[in-house]
Design a protein around this motif. Structure first.
Motif, PDB file in Angstrom:
ATOM      1  N   ALA A  69      12.844   1.730  -4.069  1.00 15.51           N
ATOM      2  CA  ALA A  69      13.661   1.667  -3.134  1.00 15.51           C
ATOM      3  C   ALA A  69      14.554   3.172  -3.432  1.00 15.51           C
ATOM      4  O   ALA A  69      14.518   3.708  -4.422  1.00 15.51           O
ATOM      5  CB  ALA A  69      14.739   0.833  -3.335  1.00 15.51           C
TER       6      ALA A  69
ATOM      7  N   MET B 213      15.858  -1.513   2.853  1.00 20.69           N
ATOM      8  CA  MET B 213      14.305  -1.247   3.221  1.00 20.69           C
ATOM      9  C   MET B 213      13.577  -0.991   1.870  1.00 20.69           C
ATOM     10  O   MET B 213      14.385  -0.292   0.912  1.00 20.69           O
ATOM     11  CB  MET B 213      14.333  -0.267   4.163  1.00 20.69           C
ATOM     12  CG  MET B 213      12.853   0.084   4.604  1.00 20.69           C
ATOM     13  SD  MET B 213      12.771   1.212   6.022  1.00 20.69           S
ATOM     14  CE  MET B 213      13.765   2.415   6.006  1.00 20.69           C
ATOM     15  N   VAL B 214      12.500  -1.213   1.572  1.00 25.62           N
ATOM     16  CA  VAL B 214      11.662  -0.897   0.535  1.00 25.62           C
ATOM     17  C   VAL B 214      10.412  -0.027   1.154  1.00 25.62           C
ATOM     18  O   VAL B 214      10.062  -0.394   2.272  1.00 25.62           O
ATOM     19  CB  VAL B 214      11.270  -1.983  -0.249  1.00 25.62           C
ATOM     20  CG1 VAL B 214      12.590  -2.895  -1.013  1.00 25.62           C
ATOM     21  CG2 VAL B 214      10.313  -3.137   0.319  1.00 25.62           C
TER      22      VAL B 214
ATOM     23  N   TRP C 158       9.027  -1.283   4.601  1.00 16.89           N
ATOM     24  CA  TRP C 158       9.144  -2.875   4.930  1.00 16.89           C
ATOM     25  C   TRP C 158      10.481  -3.006   4.809  1.00 16.89           C
ATOM     26  O   TRP C 158      11.312  -2.422   3.990  1.00 16.89           O
ATOM     27  CB  TRP C 158       8.440  -3.594   3.742  1.00 16.89           C
ATOM     28  CG  TRP C 158       6.788  -3.490   3.786  1.00 16.89           C
ATOM     29  CD1 TRP C 158       6.315  -2.951   3.049  1.00 16.89           C
ATOM     30  CD2 TRP C 158       5.982  -4.274   4.786  1.00 16.89           C
ATOM     31  NE1 TRP C 158       4.804  -3.132   3.360  1.00 16.89           N
ATOM     32  CE2 TRP C 158       4.726  -3.851   4.336  1.00 16.89           C
ATOM     33  CE3 TRP C 158       6.307  -4.905   5.848  1.00 16.89           C
ATOM     34  CZ2 TRP C 158       3.611  -4.356   5.310  1.00 16.89           C
ATOM     35  CZ3 TRP C 158       5.064  -5.453   6.616  1.00 16.89           C
ATOM     36  CH2 TRP C 158       3.781  -4.963   6.298  1.00 16.89           C
ATOM     37  N   GLU C 159      10.753  -4.020   5.613  1.00 13.66           N
ATOM     38  CA  GLU C 159      12.344  -4.733   5.509  1.00 13.66           C
ATOM     39  C   GLU C 159      12.522  -5.234   4.257  1.00 13.66           C
ATOM     40  O   GLU C 159      13.773  -5.015   3.825  1.00 13.66           O
ATOM     41  CB  GLU C 159      12.455  -5.617   6.693  1.00 13.66           C
ATOM     42  CG  GLU C 159      13.849  -6.334   6.527  1.00 13.66           C
ATOM     43  CD  GLU C 159      13.973  -7.259   7.843  1.00 13.66           C
ATOM     44  OE1 GLU C 159      15.023  -7.775   8.305  1.00 13.66           O
ATOM     45  OE2 GLU C 159      12.898  -7.940   8.171  1.00 13.66           O
ATOM     46  N   SER C 160      11.840  -5.726   3.407  1.00  9.00           N
ATOM     47  CA  SER C 160      11.872  -6.485   2.076  1.00  9.00           C
ATOM     48  C   SER C 160      10.748  -6.515   1.520  1.00  9.00           C
ATOM     49  O   SER C 160       9.552  -6.322   2.017  1.00  9.00           O
ATOM     50  CB  SER C 160      12.531  -7.515   2.326  1.00  9.00           C
ATOM     51  OG  SER C 160      11.779  -8.491   3.067  1.00  9.00           O
ATOM     52  N   VAL C 161      10.655  -6.801   0.150  1.00  5.77           N
ATOM     53  CA  VAL C 161       9.432  -7.223  -0.553  1.00  5.77           C
ATOM     54  C   VAL C 161       8.807  -8.341  -0.058  1.00  5.77           C
ATOM     55  O   VAL C 161       7.501  -8.360   0.086  1.00  5.77           O
ATOM     56  CB  VAL C 161       9.669  -7.189  -2.132  1.00  5.77           C
ATOM     57  CG1 VAL C 161       8.525  -7.924  -2.789  1.00  5.77           C
ATOM     58  CG2 VAL C 161      10.213  -5.951  -2.542  1.00  5.77           C
ATOM     59  N   GLU C 162       9.715  -9.117   0.395  1.00  5.83           N
ATOM     60  CA  GLU C 162       9.220 -10.525   1.060  1.00  5.83           C
ATOM     61  C   GLU C 162       8.307 -10.300   2.085  1.00  5.83           C
ATOM     62  O   GLU C 162       7.296 -10.795   2.576  1.00  5.83           O
ATOM     63  CB  GLU C 162      10.215 -11.592   1.273  1.00  5.83           C
ATOM     64  CG  GLU C 162       9.620 -12.825   1.749  1.00  5.83           C
ATOM     65  CD  GLU C 162      10.811 -14.066   2.070  1.00  5.83           C
ATOM     66  OE1 GLU C 162      10.546 -14.784   2.883  1.00  5.83           O
ATOM     67  OE2 GLU C 162      12.006 -13.976   1.238  1.00  5.83           O
ATOM     68  N   ALA C 163       8.829  -9.359   3.066  1.00  2.00           N
ATOM     69  CA  ALA C 163       8.212  -8.922   4.262  1.00  2.00           C
ATOM     70  C   ALA C 163       6.668  -8.595   4.146  1.00  2.00           C
ATOM     71  O   ALA C 163       5.836  -8.894   4.942  1.00  2.00           O
ATOM     72  CB  ALA C 163       8.978  -8.133   5.093  1.00  2.00           C
TER      73      ALA C 163
ATOM     74  N   HIS D  41       6.679  -1.360  -5.326  1.00  3.13           N
ATOM     75  CA  HIS D  41       7.661  -1.421  -4.259  1.00  3.13           C
ATOM     76  C   HIS D  41       8.785  -0.477  -4.939  1.00  3.13           C
ATOM     77  O   HIS D  41       9.386  -0.598  -6.032  1.00  3.13           O
ATOM     78  CB  HIS D  41       8.280  -2.611  -3.988  1.00  3.13           C
ATOM     79  CG  HIS D  41       7.101  -3.404  -3.179  1.00  3.13           C
ATOM     80  ND1 HIS D  41       6.512  -4.568  -4.063  1.00  3.13           N
ATOM     81  CD2 HIS D  41       6.802  -3.710  -2.014  1.00  3.13           C
ATOM     82  CE1 HIS D  41       5.428  -4.988  -3.309  1.00  3.13           C
ATOM     83  NE2 HIS D  41       5.774  -4.514  -2.027  1.00  3.13           N
TER      84      HIS D  41
ATOM     85  N   GLY E  71       8.826  -7.064  10.194  1.00  2.00           N
ATOM     86  CA  GLY E  71       9.350  -6.336   8.917  1.00  2.00           C
ATOM     87  C   GLY E  71       9.066  -5.054   8.579  1.00  2.00           C
ATOM     88  O   GLY E  71       9.332  -4.327   7.602  1.00  2.00           O
TER      89      GLY E  71
END
Length: 96
Positions: free
Chosen positions: A93, A1-2, A56-61, A91, A34
């Motif tokens: 972590a 997660m981020v 977010w679940e990821s940076v891409e999300a 972002h 996400g």
């Protein structure tokens, strides 16, 4: 997660409109694929400065899935007129 950190400066006199726009947009974030949560902090010393934090679940999300969705456009319509300049986004972590 981020966590997305968006540093946002608001035009003087538009602070309450911005806060209302974020509150109106909260369901858009929470319904986004996400997204796990979001919050808004306001500077005590400089009340036109805010920090939006979205998990977010990821940076891409965030950068692909959400930013290419109609919800992102609605978010920008709700708050964009309040911005002094585009938000500074990064972002993070958790490391500790």
């Amino acid at each position: 997660m981020v966590t997305e950190f968006a540093q946002i400066e608001i035009k003087p006199g538009m602070e309450e409109a911005f806060i209302a726009g974020v509150a109106k947009s909260r369901p858009l974030f929470l319904a986004a694929e996400g997204c796990f949560g979001m919050g808004l902090q306001r500077s005590v010393e400089e009340p036109t400065k805010f920090l939006l934090m979205v998990q977010w679940e990821s940076v891409e999300a965030h950068m692909v899935t959400f930013r290419e969705s109609p919800a992102f456009q609605e978010w920008r319509n709700n708050v964009g007129s309040c911005f002094v300049a585009p938000p500074a986004i990064w972002h993070g972590a958790t490391v500790v």
